[in-house]
Design a protein around this motif. Structure first.
Motif, PDB file in Angstrom:
ATOM      1  N   SER A 380       0.826  -1.206   0.000  1.00  0.00           N
ATOM      2  CA  SER A 380       0.000   0.000   0.000  1.00  0.00           C
ATOM      3  C   SER A 380       0.863   1.261   0.000  1.00  0.00           C
ATOM      4  O   SER A 380       0.565   2.236  -0.699  1.00  0.00           O
ATOM      5  N   ASN A 381       1.957   1.249   0.764  1.00  0.00           N
ATOM      6  CA  ASN A 381       2.847   2.407   0.815  1.00  0.00           C
ATOM      7  C   ASN A 381       3.498   2.670  -0.542  1.00  0.00           C
ATOM      8  O   ASN A 381       3.673   3.828  -0.944  1.00  0.00           O
ATOM      9  N   LEU A 382       3.869   1.594  -1.233  1.00  0.00           N
ATOM     10  CA  LEU A 382       4.452   1.760  -2.561  1.00  0.00           C
ATOM     11  C   LEU A 382       3.438   2.387  -3.517  1.00  0.00           C
ATOM     12  O   LEU A 382       3.774   3.278  -4.312  1.00  0.00           O
ATOM     13  N   SER A 383       2.207   1.933  -3.440  1.00  0.00           N
ATOM     14  CA  SER A 383       1.167   2.472  -4.312  1.00  0.00           C
ATOM     15  C   SER A 383       0.904   3.948  -4.004  1.00  0.00           C
ATOM     16  O   SER A 383       0.783   4.778  -4.909  1.00  0.00           O
ATOM     17  N   ASN A 384       0.860   4.279  -2.712  1.00  0.00           N
ATOM     18  CA  ASN A 384       0.623   5.676  -2.321  1.00  0.00           C
ATOM     19  C   ASN A 384       1.804   6.563  -2.720  1.00  0.00           C
ATOM     20  O   ASN A 384       1.618   7.707  -3.160  1.00  0.00           O
ATOM     21  N   GLY A 385       3.019   6.043  -2.551  1.00  0.00           N
ATOM     22  CA  GLY A 385       4.191   6.804  -2.940  1.00  0.00           C
ATOM     23  C   GLY A 385       4.235   7.067  -4.429  1.00  0.00           C
ATOM     24  O   GLY A 385       4.610   8.161  -4.874  1.00  0.00           O
ATOM     25  N   LYS A 386       3.818   6.077  -5.196  1.00  0.00           N
ATOM     26  CA  LYS A 386       3.766   6.246  -6.656  1.00  0.00           C
ATOM     27  C   LYS A 386       2.736   7.300  -7.041  1.00  0.00           C
ATOM     28  O   LYS A 386       2.990   8.156  -7.912  1.00  0.00           O
ATOM     29  N   ASP A 387       1.579   7.279  -6.385  1.00  0.00           N
ATOM     30  CA  ASP A 387       0.534   8.272  -6.675  1.00  0.00           C
ATOM     31  C   ASP A 387       0.991   9.683  -6.319  1.00  0.00           C
ATOM     32  O   ASP A 387       0.716  10.644  -7.048  1.00  0.00           O
ATOM     33  N   ASP A 415       6.571   4.678 -15.116  1.00  0.00           N
ATOM     34  CA  ASP A 415       6.081   3.554 -15.920  1.00  0.00           C
ATOM     35  C   ASP A 415       6.550   2.222 -15.332  1.00  0.00           C
ATOM     36  O   ASP A 415       5.777   1.262 -15.220  1.00  0.00           O
ATOM     37  N   TYR A 416       7.813   2.183 -14.956  1.00  0.00           N
ATOM     38  CA  TYR A 416       8.380   0.971 -14.355  1.00  0.00           C
ATOM     39  C   TYR A 416       7.701   0.658 -13.021  1.00  0.00           C
ATOM     40  O   TYR A 416       7.365  -0.497 -12.723  1.00  0.00           O
ATOM     41  N   ALA A 417       7.488   1.701 -12.202  1.00  0.00           N
ATOM     42  CA  ALA A 417       6.894   1.497 -10.878  1.00  0.00           C
ATOM     43  C   ALA A 417       5.455   1.003 -10.980  1.00  0.00           C
ATOM     44  O   ALA A 417       5.036   0.109 -10.228  1.00  0.00           O
ATOM     45  N   GLU A 418       4.683   1.546 -11.887  1.00  0.00           N
ATOM     46  CA  GLU A 418       3.277   1.149 -12.023  1.00  0.00           C
ATOM     47  C   GLU A 418       3.148  -0.324 -12.399  1.00  0.00           C
ATOM     48  O   GLU A 418       2.299  -1.037 -11.873  1.00  0.00           O
ATOM     49  N   ASN A 419       3.995  -0.794 -13.302  1.00  0.00           N
ATOM     50  CA  ASN A 419       3.955  -2.204 -13.704  1.00  0.00           C
ATOM     51  C   ASN A 419       4.311  -3.122 -12.539  1.00  0.00           C
ATOM     52  O   ASN A 419       3.660  -4.156 -12.316  1.00  0.00           O
ATOM     53  N   ASN A 420       5.347  -2.761 -11.788  1.00  0.00           N
ATOM     54  CA  ASN A 420       5.773  -3.597 -10.662  1.00  0.00           C
ATOM     55  C   ASN A 420       4.747  -3.606  -9.536  1.00  0.00           C
ATOM     56  O   ASN A 420       4.508  -4.652  -8.924  1.00  0.00           O
TER      57      ASN A 420
END
Length: 491
Positions: A380-387, A415-420
């Motif tokens: 969840s933190n990775l997703s929030n950080g990406k947003d 782009d790389y982060a969203e795929n991962n």
């Protein structure tokens, strides 16, 4: 003009600098919207320069030690020791020391152990060069912390400016962590913005922060760069954890020996509970395995766990021996064994198999150290950080073409982060489903308690395997005489 830290701050500097190098995983500090109030018209030449040592020092009187820059070395407190004389006729450890392999931090040692005396060489020029800052905008304790962080950061203002503007690779993980910890409060920002006095009267730390605040969204940029720097390691850690959980589920489902053990415990328990309400069971909760060692026999030594393990050892030994016989792999020496020798051979071979169960369930034991809530929070933190990074790049910085380099660098990473992150979310969903299926496979309907602790089964099996290993070691180191009845110690 540099600010010389106090003795306590220098000690804290070294402690924090060492601690920062062992950090593995970082939860990025939430961005501060106050960065958005900064302007973008920044000239790198306006950024404060690091303090430089004057090169035109006056010649020192003869007999006074000089530093690398030609200035006299200040007198320090003495270290009382006994010097060892050189021994030309033998090799000594001191002969292996090289004068160039280690250099002292002169500034630190002078601050910590110098005498508070005035330099005997005094003139108007040296006085003007050593005049300390006369004004401070920030609180002393906060100023001390920033000074410590600047030592860990160890870059010039120009290098920090270029790194933040271009999102390049000029700063490593520890430097980015130090930079993010410097983020000022709104009150501190207001103080630095409103300061209209002579910039040279501020301390170096305050000038450094003031310069960074002139960069649009400076500390949000730093957080974004830190997120990018730690992203790959975090993804690898999460993927490895999910993979381990999947392997653990497969091991528990497919282990023939673990199933044999459950069968032995079920039959033994039903025999023990004949004539009671607990008898006639068709299944049991796996935490029963941890209670086997609590049931002691009449001899005061043998436990129900010992008995179950001995029975499985003998059963597995006979199975392997029968397999060898049917496939023609039995040695001639085995054919001539006495009944007692065969019994010992069964136990030896069975013990080798049973003691290998811990190795067979390797991932089950490792999984017991995993916290599913921590894994879910990390995803969840990775997703929030990406947003948050996407909002910074697409909304805040896109209004000024001077941010083009930073935006271009971060877009490729996004782009790389969203795929991962999408793959991680799929892995998380699949693994949670497998974990629930394992709980249902052994316990049927999952209780609310098991839902709150979905990896409880793995914890139980790990602890039981530790008990099993201990019993196997005891049996290997001792020869237990066979009893007329296997249940004799419990009658």
């Amino acid at each position: 003009v540099g600010v010389r830290p106090s003795n306590s701050s220098l000690s804290a500097t070294k402690a924090r600098h060492k601690a920062s190098s062992s950090s593995t995983l970082l939860n990025v500090t939430p961005a501060r919207n106050s960065d958005s109030s900064t302007g973008s018209n920044v000239n790198p030449s306006d950024i404060p320069r690091s303090p430089q040592t004057p090169s035109n020092s006056l010649p020192s009187p003869p007999g006074i030690p000089l530093g690398k820059d030609g200035s006299p070395l200040p007198k320090l407190k003495p270290l009382h020791w006994d010097k060892v004389k050189a021994a030309p006729d033998r090799s000594m450890v001191w002969d292996k020391l090289r004068s160039s392999s280690f250099e002292l931090d002169e500034e630190t040692i002078e601050s910590l152990f110098g005498y508070n005396i005035q330099n005997p060489i005094k003139n108007d020029e040296t006085k003007s060069k050593t005049t300390p800052p006369s004004k401070h905008v920030l609180e002393p304790k906060r100023l001390q912390n920033i000074t410590i962080l600047l030592k860990a950061l160890n870059v010039t203002p120009e290098q920090a400016y270029n790194a933040l503007m271009k999102a390049g690779n000029g700063l490593v993980l520890q430097q980015l962590e130090a930079l993010v910890k410097m983020v000022p409060t709104k009150e501190e920002e207001a103080k630095l913005y409103s300061y209209n006095g002579d910039i040279n009267e501020l301390g170096y730390a305050e000038k450094f922060i003031k310069a960074l605040l002139s960069i649009p969204f400076a500390f949000l940029r730093a957080e974004a760069m830190l997120f990018r720097e730690t992203f790959e390691d975090e993804v690898i850690h999460l993927k490895n954890s999910f993979s381990m959980l999947e392997e653990a589920c497969k091991e528990l489902r497919s282990s023939r020996l673990f199933l044999k053990l459950l069968e032995a415990v079920l039959k033994t328990g039903n025999r023990m509970n004949v004539g009671t309400i607990r008898g006639g069971a068709t299944a049991f909760k796996l935490d029963t395995l941890l209670k086997l060692a609590d049931v002691k026999g009449t001899d005061g030594k043998t436990t129900l766990l010992h008995f179950v393990v001995q029975e499985i050892i003998r059963s597995e030994g006979i199975r392997v021996s029968d397999t060898d016989t049917s496939t023609g792999r039995m040695n001639e020496s085995n054919k001539s064994q006495t009944a007692e020798e065969k019994e010992e051979d069964y136990k030896r071979r069975g013990l080798d198999l049973v003691s290998g169960l811990s190795t067979e369930l390797y991932h089950v034991k490792k999984t017991a150290t995993i916290d599913l809530d921590v894994l879910a929070t990390s995803v969840s933190n990775l997703s929030n950080g990406k947003d948050k990074l996407k909002n910074l790049v697409m909304e805040e910085l896109s209004r000024d073409e001077k941010n083009e380099n930073f935006i271009r660098s971060m877009n490729s990473f996004l782009d790389y982060a969203e795929n991962n992150i999408k793959e991680l979310q799929e892995d998380e969903h699949r693994v949670l489903l497998h974990v629930r299926e394992i709980a249902e496979y052994f316990h049927g309907d999952v209780s609310k308690l098991e839902e709150a602790n979905p990896l409880g089964i793995f914890l139980v099996v790990r602890d039981f395997l530790g008990m099993l290993d201990h019993v196997c070691k005891e049996l290997r180191n001792s020869k237990t005489p066979s009893s007329p009845s296997p249940l004799a110690p419990f009658l």
